[in-house]
Write a protein that holds these residues in place. Sequence first.
Motif, PDB file in Angstrom:
ATOM      1  N   UNK A 183      43.264 144.517 -22.643  1.00  0.00           N
ATOM      2  CA  UNK A 183      42.265 143.625 -22.066  1.00  0.00           C
ATOM      3  C   UNK A 183      42.802 143.100 -20.745  1.00  0.00           C
ATOM      4  N   UNK A 184      41.956 143.128 -19.716  1.00  0.00           N
ATOM      5  CA  UNK A 184      42.330 142.615 -18.398  1.00  0.00           C
ATOM      6  C   UNK A 184      41.411 141.450 -18.085  1.00  0.00           C
ATOM      7  N   UNK A 185      42.026 140.321 -17.760  1.00  0.00           N
ATOM      8  CA  UNK A 185      41.277 139.119 -17.427  1.00  0.00           C
ATOM      9  C   UNK A 185      42.070 138.307 -16.432  1.00  0.00           C
ATOM     10  N   UNK A 186      41.721 137.077 -16.227  1.00  0.00           N
ATOM     11  CA  UNK A 186      42.436 136.388 -15.154  1.00  0.00           C
ATOM     12  C   UNK A 186      42.261 134.904 -15.129  1.00  0.00           C
ATOM     13  N   UNK A 187      42.241 134.518 -13.878  1.00  0.00           N
ATOM     14  CA  UNK A 187      41.914 135.127 -12.607  1.00  0.00           C
ATOM     15  C   UNK A 187      40.664 135.987 -12.707  1.00  0.00           C
TER      16      UNK A 187
END
Length: 174
Positions: free
Chosen positions: A68-72
């Motif tokens: 999972x890519x998140x942030x930001x």
Amino acid sequence: MNYADIKRIDVANGPGVRVSLFVSGCTHHCKGCFNEEAWDFQYGKPFTETEIGLIIEYLNKDYIKGLTILGGEPFEYANQKGILPLLRRVRKELPEKSIWCFSGYLFDQQILGEMYEKWEETREMISYLDVIVDGKFEEERKNLGVRFRGSDNQRIILVQESIEQGEVVLWDEA
């Protein structure tokens, strides 16, 4: 690109046990954001081949369902360039792992409607993603009863199916 955190074990940001990358840099500045420090593009540490190798190592376990890519904000243009080498390696080396991405941008309007036409990085990034959770966090719509989202305006979208069908296809958690 800088990153704020890498979580080896995450069960809050997608189905199953996942590895999560929190990128730094976001221009949305949503009121009530849980990760306000990651608005700063300089926050955290540089994201390098070393971190990519670590993430691949973390993902390469039978019990890990995906990344999972998140942030930001992963879809900030500078972050897209930083994320692509990771996505390429995950798809090449671990194609069975699902890839989820959280974005404050609306998938159909801003990502496909604007960025997709403007930047080849967006087109490539989209090609690797299984799911996008889209929409800004809206504090007045915060809802602890919706799974994998902070507010009930956010959508969980099947990316490849949406592109194939030419309309937003929502993920059915059943």
